[in-house]
Design a protein around this motif. Sequence first.
Motif, PDB file in Angstrom:
ATOM      1  N   PHE A 163      12.121 -18.988  -9.833  1.00  0.00           N
ATOM      2  CA  PHE A 163      13.187 -17.995  -9.656  1.00  0.00           C
ATOM      3  C   PHE A 163      13.185 -17.439  -8.235  1.00  0.00           C
ATOM      4  O   PHE A 163      14.237 -17.243  -7.628  1.00  0.00           O
ATOM      5  N   ALA A 164      11.989 -17.162  -7.720  1.00  0.00           N
ATOM      6  CA  ALA A 164      11.886 -16.609  -6.364  1.00  0.00           C
ATOM      7  C   ALA A 164      12.511 -17.558  -5.351  1.00  0.00           C
ATOM      8  O   ALA A 164      13.242 -17.138  -4.438  1.00  0.00           O
ATOM      9  N   LYS A 165      12.251 -18.848  -5.546  1.00  0.00           N
ATOM     10  CA  LYS A 165      12.838 -19.845  -4.656  1.00  0.00           C
ATOM     11  C   LYS A 165      14.350 -19.925  -4.857  1.00  0.00           C
ATOM     12  O   LYS A 165      15.127 -20.014  -3.904  1.00  0.00           O
ATOM     13  N   MET A 166      14.769 -19.872  -6.113  1.00  0.00           N
ATOM     14  CA  MET A 166      16.192 -19.983  -6.438  1.00  0.00           C
ATOM     15  C   MET A 166      16.976 -18.765  -5.952  1.00  0.00           C
ATOM     16  O   MET A 166      18.137 -18.884  -5.543  1.00  0.00           O
ATOM     17  N   MET A 167      16.358 -17.583  -5.952  1.00  0.00           N
ATOM     18  CA  MET A 167      17.057 -16.354  -5.590  1.00  0.00           C
ATOM     19  C   MET A 167      17.138 -16.116  -4.088  1.00  0.00           C
ATOM     20  O   MET A 167      17.829 -15.216  -3.647  1.00  0.00           O
ATOM     21  N   GLN A 168      16.445 -16.931  -3.311  1.00  0.00           N
ATOM     22  CA  GLN A 168      16.481 -16.750  -1.848  1.00  0.00           C
ATOM     23  C   GLN A 168      17.908 -16.909  -1.327  1.00  0.00           C
ATOM     24  O   GLN A 168      18.551 -17.934  -1.538  1.00  0.00           O
ATOM     25  N   GLY A 169      18.405 -15.848  -0.668  1.00  0.00           N
ATOM     26  CA  GLY A 169      19.758 -15.886  -0.119  1.00  0.00           C
ATOM     27  C   GLY A 169      20.855 -15.683  -1.147  1.00  0.00           C
ATOM     28  O   GLY A 169      22.040 -15.733  -0.814  1.00  0.00           O
ATOM     29  N   ARG A 170      20.484 -15.448  -2.415  1.00  0.00           N
ATOM     30  CA  ARG A 170      21.483 -15.262  -3.472  1.00  0.00           C
ATOM     31  C   ARG A 170      21.402 -13.836  -4.024  1.00  0.00           C
ATOM     32  O   ARG A 170      20.311 -13.330  -4.293  1.00  0.00           O
ATOM     33  N   THR A 171      22.565 -13.242  -4.197  1.00  0.00           N
ATOM     34  CA  THR A 171      22.610 -11.922  -4.828  1.00  0.00           C
ATOM     35  C   THR A 171      22.223 -12.085  -6.293  1.00  0.00           C
ATOM     36  O   THR A 171      22.812 -12.900  -7.005  1.00  0.00           O
ATOM     37  N   SER A 172      21.218 -11.317  -6.718  1.00  0.00           N
ATOM     38  CA  SER A 172      20.684 -11.513  -8.068  1.00  0.00           C
ATOM     39  C   SER A 172      20.592 -10.184  -8.805  1.00  0.00           C
ATOM     40  O   SER A 172      20.150  -9.179  -8.240  1.00  0.00           O
ATOM     41  N   PHE A 173      21.022 -10.218 -10.084  1.00  0.00           N
ATOM     42  CA  PHE A 173      20.905  -9.056 -10.960  1.00  0.00           C
ATOM     43  C   PHE A 173      19.911  -9.411 -12.057  1.00  0.00           C
ATOM     44  O   PHE A 173      20.100 -10.406 -12.773  1.00  0.00           O
ATOM     45  N   ILE A 174      18.858  -8.603 -12.183  1.00  0.00           N
ATOM     46  CA  ILE A 174      17.783  -8.921 -13.107  1.00  0.00           C
ATOM     47  C   ILE A 174      17.619  -7.785 -14.092  1.00  0.00           C
ATOM     48  O   ILE A 174      17.283  -6.653 -13.704  1.00  0.00           O
ATOM     49  N   VAL A 175      17.901  -8.073 -15.365  1.00  0.00           N
ATOM     50  CA  VAL A 175      17.632  -7.110 -16.436  1.00  0.00           C
ATOM     51  C   VAL A 175      16.302  -7.512 -17.047  1.00  0.00           C
ATOM     52  O   VAL A 175      16.177  -8.614 -17.598  1.00  0.00           O
ATOM     53  N   ALA A 176      15.285  -6.648 -16.924  1.00  0.00           N
ATOM     54  CA  ALA A 176      13.961  -7.070 -17.373  1.00  0.00           C
ATOM     55  C   ALA A 176      13.103  -5.890 -17.757  1.00  0.00           C
ATOM     56  O   ALA A 176      13.320  -4.755 -17.317  1.00  0.00           O
ATOM     57  N   HIS A 177      12.108  -6.175 -18.597  1.00  0.00           N
ATOM     58  CA  HIS A 177      11.100  -5.182 -18.953  1.00  0.00           C
ATOM     59  C   HIS A 177       9.756  -5.529 -18.315  1.00  0.00           C
ATOM     60  O   HIS A 177       8.945  -4.649 -18.080  1.00  0.00           O
TER      61      HIS A 177
END
Length: 580
Positions: free
Chosen positions: A517-531
């Motif tokens: 995910f860290a690699k995939m989110m590089q340069g991408r706006t990301s919204f993360i709903v998490a606990h």
Amino acid sequence: MNKKNFKKISPYLKPYRHFAYLSFICAFISSAAALIIPIFCGHAIDFMLGAGKVDFSGVLKYIYYIAAATVIAAIAQQLMAVSNNKIAFCISRDLRRDLFEKLQRLPLSYLDTHRSGDLLSRMITDVDTFSDGMLMGLSQLFTGIITIVGTLAVMFSYNISITLIVGALTPLSLFSARFISKKIQRWFTAQAKLRGEQTAMINELTDGMKVIHAYMHQEETLKEFDKLNEKFKKAAFRATFFSSLTNPSTRLINNIIYAAVSLVSAIFAVGGGITVGQLSVFLSYAGQYAKPFNEISGVITELQNAAASLERVFELLEETEEKRDLPNAKVLKDTGAVRFDDVSFSYTKERPLLKNISIDVKKGQKIAIVGPTGCGKTTLINLLMRFYDVCGGKITVGGEDIRNLTRKSLRKSFGMVLQDTWLKSGTIRENIAYGKLDATYEEIEAAAKSAYAHSFIKRLPNGYDTIIGEAGAELSSGQKQLLCIARVMLCLPPMLILDEATSSIDTRTEIKIQAAFAKMMQGRTSFIVAHRLSTIREADVILVMKDGNIIEQGTHKELLEKNGFYAMLYNIRAKEESGK
């Protein structure tokens, strides 16, 4: 079927009007052939004057005529049946196609508030019921009407007095059939409605059978089903009982007509008014004349049932669709920057959920959304994807109000991995390539490897060509979630939404997935709903929600230093995870 329903179904009949014309012509030919056979029989009888006075050549001639008429009637009936089947089943296909297309255009608010089993019942059971009723109507209504009119015409040509007796008694049959049919409509409507509720309950209970057994809720479930089943039984019994009165009542009146015709015809024959052969014609016609009334009474019952089902079908077809894109809607090009500007939203007017939410997300930022259950985290995502439209304020992506963008371009710009996984019946390969149908085998395999799904896929009987059933029942929750993650990794859109994306994955695999995910989110706006804390710590901005409001926002470090609501949530969660 009333005028309103007929007007609605007419567009579906129009493409098959040629088959309707052919059916009508065949019905006319079949009925005419059936009507002429008694005349031929009467003439044949008149050639048999007594012992030793039989004109065999005349009798044989009419035997040939009878045989020819019988063959013609059989061919016409076969062609009529083929035409009627074509009309009924093609209309059923068209209705189901339109219903399925309608489901694609309905807003999620409709699907969220209506049981899937009831929708299923409308698409399958109600369409079948309408098709069966229409098939019986087409098959028997045409021939019945033609037979009645033709019989009266021929009888009138033979003897006016006998025909007038038949005509005088006929309204009694029509009146009784109409009186009963009016009474049964509401019971067929109730039966169709309860059938839909029953289908919905069965669908719901079969999906949750594991939970029912886990909580030993079988007896309560049976009681609930029995209660609904009893209601359905009563409605079905009343509909069937009252509809079954139609046929006996019309039969009684038609038998009275037959007896009257027989008596009067016999008197005329004894007085020399008609020949013995003509007497046989009248008796045959009296029987033929009564038969269509009995058939039409059955048709009326079926049409009442079909009309009730058709109403439910058109209720769905006439539901308000999701608002279409504006005529000048733009295609989203500048992705990344997202802004919630004083956004308010509620699922129902009585219960507001989000109140005056304002968020400014820069391109490439990772935004974590945390808060207790029901605070509005997933609702924010639904609004961002335009599954629902805001009640107040606006949401912009790339500076454009998302209501001014095409839904297709907006949704294609996001990749979603949700807590609730969804897989369709088909191969593993088809499920991964769901968002990119032209993906190559190498691309699919690379995405699966990135999602750490490749190893378990290769252990399946046919690898990537393994067929999975409905909702991937053969796979574990974690495996299904890995496939959903691989699906997003294959598309790699410019923005990401991860809603509890690793909730069903073991800790060891989660560490690997977080790296992916860290690699995939590089340069991408990301919204993360998490606990889980591992997801929250790395976010650029953390939004803390409570009761539909953002009460805190900042980095992980900043929020801990504030020692507010976030710090309390974090410390509680840290204790839970350290205690595992």
